[in-house]
Every structure is written in C-alpha cells, then in structure tokens.
Design a protein around this motif. Structure first.
Motif, mmCIF file in Angstrom:
data_model
loop_
_atom_site.group_PDB
_atom_site.id
_atom_site.type_symbol
_atom_site.label_atom_id
_atom_site.label_comp_id
_atom_site.label_asym_id
_atom_site.label_seq_id
_atom_site.Cartn_x
_atom_site.Cartn_y
_atom_site.Cartn_z
ATOM 1 N N GLU A 1 0.829 -1.208 0.000
ATOM 2 C CA GLU A 1 0.000 0.000 0.000
ATOM 3 C C GLU A 1 0.863 1.258 0.000
ATOM 4 O OE1 GLU A 1 -2.976 0.153 -0.656
ATOM 5 O OE2 GLU A 1 -3.921 -1.756 -0.135
ATOM 6 N N LYS A 2 1.955 1.245 0.754
ATOM 7 C CA LYS A 2 2.865 2.407 0.753
ATOM 8 C C LYS A 2 3.510 2.572 -0.621
ATOM 9 C CE LYS A 2 5.188 1.044 4.408
ATOM 10 N NZ LYS A 2 6.130 1.006 5.559
ATOM 11 N N ALA B 1 3.034 5.811 -3.199
ATOM 12 C CA ALA B 1 4.219 6.546 -3.636
ATOM 13 C C ALA B 1 4.306 6.649 -5.157
ATOM 14 C CB ALA B 1 5.478 5.872 -3.093
ATOM 15 N N ARG B 2 3.602 5.757 -5.865
ATOM 16 C CA ARG B 2 3.630 5.806 -7.324
ATOM 17 C C ARG B 2 2.959 7.053 -7.867
ATOM 18 N NH1 ARG B 2 0.746 2.754 -10.134
ATOM 19 N NH2 ARG B 2 2.116 2.215 -11.884
ATOM 20 N N GLY B 3 1.983 7.549 -7.129
ATOM 21 C CA GLY B 3 1.229 8.685 -7.629
ATOM 22 C C GLY B 3 0.295 8.258 -8.751
ATOM 23 N N ALA C 1 -3.533 -13.151 -1.838
ATOM 24 C CA ALA C 1 -2.540 -14.224 -1.780
ATOM 25 C C ALA C 1 -1.439 -13.956 -0.758
ATOM 26 C CB ALA C 1 -1.924 -14.435 -3.162
ATOM 27 N N PHE C 2 -0.978 -12.696 -0.675
ATOM 28 C CA PHE C 2 0.205 -12.394 0.137
ATOM 29 C C PHE C 2 -0.021 -11.324 1.210
ATOM 30 C CE2 PHE C 2 1.683 -13.584 -4.159
ATOM 31 C CZ PHE C 2 2.432 -14.709 -3.836
ATOM 32 N N GLY C 3 -1.231 -10.795 1.301
ATOM 33 C CA GLY C 3 -1.482 -9.632 2.150
ATOM 34 C C GLY C 3 -0.944 -9.735 3.559
#
Length: 347
Positions: A25-26, A30-32, A51-53
């Motif tokens: 999520e961070k 950060a991708r904008g 799957a990986f959360g």
C-alpha cells in the motif's frame, strides 16, 4: 561474520516482518497517479493482497510464489481461468513491489524476477500429458527409484488427485477393502503463510475408486510407515503421506525429489510436473471415451463444461466414437427388428 547496522548490506529484520499488504500500500501511494494506476490497483485487490497480504515480506520465497502462479494456471472450480498474459501481469507487479522492498532495505534481495519462477508460455499450452503406456512405464521407474514415494505418486496418477488433496489425506478417508478414497479435505497455506487443513478446491467432497494395484501399494506403505499424527488447526490429523521425518508434505521440498528424478528419464516430455499426473489421468479417461460428466465428477470440477473447455483438445477420437455408438445402436436395432419380423412370419 557479524553484520552490523553500519554495514552497507545491513537489513533491519524488523522491516522484513512487515506484512506484504502494509508495504504494498505504501508502494502504491508513492507511485502517484499514472496511466496504469487503475490496472495496478485491480491487480493488488484481486490477486496480490488475497494471496500475500498478511505474509511477512521476509518469508515470501520463489517457492511460495511458484505455488501461487501454479494455482492461477489451473482454473478455479467456478470455471474462471486466467490467461498467460494476465498471470504475467500479476507476476510482474509482484516482482516490482518486491524489488522496491529490497531497495528500501526491507529484504536483502527480491526472491522473484526473471528466470526465478516458471511462468505460463503466452503461445503454447504448458501442460504435459502422458499416454497410458508412458504413464505405466514411468510408474515402473518410480517404484524402482523412489520406493518411498511410489504409493503417493501412483495414487495421484490413478485418481487425478490434486497436491493439497493427497498431502492432506487422512487414514480414515481410505477404504482399502472396498478400494476407494474419500476426498474431503486439502492441505494448504493460509494468508499468514501457515499450513492448515481445509476443504478441497471447490468445497465439495467426492469418493474415488482405486484399482487393486493402488490399494495394495497403499496397504504396504501403511504397514511400513503408519499414518503419522500431525497437528493443524489445533487438531491431530493422521496423515497417510508425510516426509520421511514425519512432517507434513511440502510441495517445495518434494520438488527436490521429483525434478532430479524426472530429469534422468530422458524419454519423458520436457517439463513434466507432478501436477501433470492429474492432467494425464483426466486426458486418458477422456481419450478412452469416458463420459465427460463422469470425468468431471472424478476430477472434482464444477461442471462437465469446465472439463470440456479445459481438455477438449485431448479428445481427438470423441467424434468418431460417437458415430460408432450410433451405428452400433442402429445395427442392434435392425437385428432385433429382423428377429421380430421372422417371428411374425413364422407365427
């Protein structure tokens, strides 16, 4: 050598314990805003986070990722399937996130990337199918070279059971007198990365018949290696198959047994995976003219349509067999009519 905080390669182990979801999520924020933002968000929500959360970043390995990819390659029992292109898109997004986690010092290096995980080919079907002669020859070799694993491999080859179903098989599910096995549970990883016993894929139980040879192999195996209690979900499960040390089966560890053996069998098609034994069983049944509905029930598919869609190309003689059945029925009917006619004339 002891690594200290001042070393360039130092990674704080506390950061590695951060759940994938938290870091992903961070990373996403950060991708904008980008042209691909909506698409990437959908990849996260539909595939990566489920799957990986809850899995810690440091515990994600190429083996757990390979299991996830393999699960996408095999269609879900609701009939949904994913194209090779879609799977590669999901994987590339995961790879980008894990590489950035390494850049940010959460993990040493990314466990996924080019060449580390086998992805479906966008141009060809990656499944491998054996014919009946090849399968029988392979089982002879397995019995000779891998005697401990022979009963498990033979059971999968003769029933089409999934890995989780055979790994989670309990003693009470076997009836060696009546030659049957009840599939009602499966061994799987939960979102935290821990093993647990759950329902089979699709949530439905099924009972499968087995032949005398398979039943005998299982009986001998259980005499030499009695079912081992292994605790999952706070309950002991008497598993039929375990590792030699009594621990529950792990697909990643089993690959270390399967692949070196398969690589020595030069006449086999390239890339034969353990899961291809399931594909082989289904395709042999279809090629022998078994009704598709019966095959779907045995495979644990949601419907005959799913079996047809997935294995239609493995039925090259289905049309000619159908015509032969109609011709045979007509011939029998004509013969009966002639008999009736003769009886009428004689009467």
């Amino acid at each position: 050598l002891q690594v200290t905080i001042d070393d360039p390669g130092f990674v704080d182990p506390r950061l590695g314990r951060e759940p994938f979801k938290t870091y992903a999520e961070k990373w996403f924020q950060a991708r904008g805003l980008q042209p691909s933002t909506k698409k990437v968000r959908s990849y996260l929500d539909s595939q990566l986070l489920p799957a990986f959360g809850e899995v810690q970043l440091s515990t994600i390995t190429r083996f757990t990722v390979q299991d996830w990819v393999d699960g996408l390659v095999e269609p879900a029992d609701d009939g949904r399937s994913y194209s090779a292109e879609s799977i590669r898109s999901y994987y590339n997004t995961l790879s980008t996130i894990m590489k950035m986690a390494a850049v940010d010092g959460h993990i040493h290096t990314s466990p996924v990337g080019r060449g580390l995980v086998t992805l479906p080919n966008t141009a060809t079907d990656t499944r491998v199918f054996l014919n009946l002669d090849e399968l029988d020859d392979l089982l002879v070799l397995v019995g000779r070279e891998l005697p401990y694993w022979y009963p498990m491999i033979k059971l999968v080859a003769e029933t089409g059971m999934r890995w989780g179903e055979v790994a989670g098989l309990e003693l009470d599910a076997l009836d060696l007198v009546r030659c049957s096995v009840l599939i009602e549970q499966s061994l799987a990883l939960d979102p935290s990365g821990a093993w647990h016993i759950g329902r089979p894929k699709g949530g439905r139980s099924r009972k499968l018949g087995i032949d005398g040879g398979t039943s005998g192999a299982l009986e001998s195996h259980l005499q030499d290696h009695p079912a081992t209690p292994v605790t999952f979900n706070r309950r002991a499960h008497r598993l039929v198959f375990t590792n030699a040390d009594g621990r529950a089966l792990d697909r990643n560890n089993f690959r270390d047994v399967w692949k070196p053996f398969i690589d020595t069998v030069t006449w086999l098609p390239d890339g034969l995976r353990f899961h291809d034994l399931r594909h082989t069983h289904i395709s042999i049944l279809l090629d022998l003219g078994t009704p598709v509905g019966d095959v779907a029930d045995r495979a644990g598919h949601a419907s005959a349509k799913m079996t047809m869609d997935r294995y239609r190309h493995r039925m090259p003689h289905a049309d000619s067999r159908a015509l032969d059945r109609v011709a045979a029925a007509r011939a029998e009917r004509t013969t009966e009519q002639r008999k009736v006619g003769l009886r009428v004339v004689r009467g």
